[in-house]
Motif scaffolding. Structure first.
Motif, mmCIF file in Angstrom:
data_model
loop_
_atom_site.group_PDB
_atom_site.id
_atom_site.type_symbol
_atom_site.label_atom_id
_atom_site.label_comp_id
_atom_site.label_asym_id
_atom_site.label_seq_id
_atom_site.Cartn_x
_atom_site.Cartn_y
_atom_site.Cartn_z
ATOM 1 N N ALA A 58 50.508 34.602 10.403
ATOM 2 C CA ALA A 58 49.502 33.718 9.816
ATOM 3 C C ALA A 58 48.599 34.423 8.815
ATOM 4 O O ALA A 58 47.905 33.752 8.035
ATOM 5 N N MET A 61 49.316 33.354 5.244
ATOM 6 C CA MET A 61 49.481 31.918 5.026
ATOM 7 C C MET A 61 48.127 31.242 4.832
ATOM 8 O O MET A 61 47.135 31.603 5.463
ATOM 9 N N ASP A 62 48.097 30.248 3.915
ATOM 10 C CA ASP A 62 46.869 29.494 3.678
ATOM 11 C C ASP A 62 46.698 28.372 4.695
ATOM 12 O O ASP A 62 45.589 28.102 5.141
ATOM 13 N N GLU A 63 47.797 27.686 5.034
ATOM 14 C CA GLU A 63 47.755 26.572 5.963
ATOM 15 C C GLU A 63 48.846 26.728 7.020
ATOM 16 O O GLU A 63 49.954 27.174 6.713
ATOM 17 N N VAL A 64 48.522 26.352 8.252
ATOM 18 C CA VAL A 64 49.502 26.358 9.334
ATOM 19 C C VAL A 64 49.685 24.919 9.810
ATOM 20 O O VAL A 64 48.753 24.327 10.352
ATOM 21 N N TYR A 65 50.874 24.359 9.577
ATOM 22 C CA TYR A 65 51.133 22.975 9.948
ATOM 23 C C TYR A 65 51.820 22.883 11.317
ATOM 24 O O TYR A 65 51.395 22.139 12.186
ATOM 25 N N THR A 140 56.169 20.326 2.775
ATOM 26 C CA THR A 140 54.921 19.671 3.139
ATOM 27 C C THR A 140 54.824 18.316 2.451
ATOM 28 O O THR A 140 55.486 18.069 1.437
ATOM 29 N N ASP A 142 52.484 16.979 0.695
ATOM 30 C CA ASP A 142 51.962 16.962 -0.670
ATOM 31 C C ASP A 142 53.041 17.333 -1.685
ATOM 32 O O ASP A 142 53.031 16.825 -2.819
#
Length: 348
Positions: A58, A61-65, A140, A142
């Protein structure tokens, strides 16, 4: 050559290798859209080991989905909800608390199908796997929305009669090049109508009122055809219409055409009967019969064309544009003039 030049300036060999691996996928597929930044844990890890590995992954990483769970062969086995990390801190192995059978797409899945899956399952991210189920990356929501928006803009421009993507700030020549082809086709269609009307010049001498309803015939046929094609294109886009059920859709549209054509023809007949009926029997009958036939043809044609384009792997949005309107206008005029000529001979 430009690609190799750019890759040569990337100092991180591992990152450059990841980019090269991704370039082998077509840009309109799940593989071409996916990213490789994700948290992956092994189903045989203990919870402490899992948390330790997640923290390491992590950091970059910017985002963890989602946390994806794989086996020893890197095949996707499930997802690990973050709630399970809190409620089961001492579990022996991850596979005992993971959620099985996650929704995933294969790398060669078209973007349109990926977008439908996102809508169907209400996801924020989706894993991408290869043909044997090995985890390759994730997409993702988006990313998908960007692709859907571009696709919608392209379809709208096709339906408007633009041959390729064009923006309002494009140069004069670029905009002219995008608009002119269908304008020329429309001009040819108008000349064809003029030719048809010229051949029927004698009919207008017998009953001049026939000329009053030329816009009605062409406009109605064009509107019906555009409606039919728009419904089919929308159904193909959102997955509600199966291309394998083309015959069923054609029969349904035939039924709709019968009802719409019958109602429109009857209303116009009543109008003409009480306004111009006396002395204009040819016009009264010809307009109603022609409207019914034109609506029937436009309904079936507007359904048949996008279904055929879809089978030929051509964007069916093309069928909602000038092609349908121009064709229905010409065919409607042929129907009107043919029926009028037959009635003139029969009644006179």
């Amino acid at each position: 050559e430009e690609r190799e030049k750019i890759l040569s300036h990337i100092d991180d060999v591992e990152q450059a290798g990841d980019i090269i691996d991704l370039l082998k996928y077509d840009e309109d597929t799940a593989g071409g859209l996916m990213g490789t930044e994700m948290i992956v844990v092994n189903e045989n890890w203990s919870m402490p080991e899992c948390i330790r590995q997640m923290r390491m992954q992590a950091e970059d990483m910017d985002e963890v989905y989602y946390v994806y769970v794989v086996d020893n062969d890197d095949r996707l086995k499930g997802t690990l909800p973050l709630k399970k990390l809190i409620t089961h801190p001492s579990v022996s192995k991850i596979k005992h608390v993971m959620e099985d059978d996650p929704v995933a797409v294969k790398a060669d899945t078209p973007i349109d199908e990926v977008a439908l899956d996102f809508e169907k399952y209400d996801l924020v991210a989706m894993p991408v796997v290869d043909s044997i189920g090995r985890l390759l990356g994730r997409i993702t929501v988006d990313d998908v929305m960007d692709q859907v928006r571009d696709s919608n803009e392209r379809d709208y421009q096709l339906a408007s009669g633009l041959t390729h993507d064009v923006e309002s700030d494009d140069k004069l020549f670029a905009q002219t090049k995008a608009r002119l082809p269908w304008l020329l086709i429309g001009m040819i269609g108008g000349l064809c109508n003029s030719f048809i009307l010229g051949k029927f010049e004698g009919g207008f001498v017998v009953d001049p009122a026939l000329a009053l309803f030329i816009p009605l015939i062409g406009g109605t046929g064009g509107n019906v055809g555009t409606q039919s094609s728009a419904i089919v294109v929308q159904g193909l886009a959102n997955g509600s219409l199966d291309i394998k059920k083309s015959t069923q859709q054609l029969l349904k549209e035939l039924g709709v055409g019968l009802l719409n054509g019958g109602i429109i023809a009857l209303l116009v007949f009543i109008y003409n009967y009480f306004t111009i009926g006396h002395g204009h029997e040819v016009t009264t009958f010809a307009v109603s019969i022609s409207l019914f036939c034109a609506v029937m043809f436009a309904s079936v044609f507007g359904t048949f064309v996008p279904l055929t384009l879809e089978k030929l792997k051509i964007d069916p949005a093309l069928a909602t544009g000038p092609f349908i309107s121009i064709t229905n206008d010409i065919i409607g005029m042929l129907i009107y003039m043919s029926i009028s000529s037959w009635l003139i001979i029969a009644l006179h």
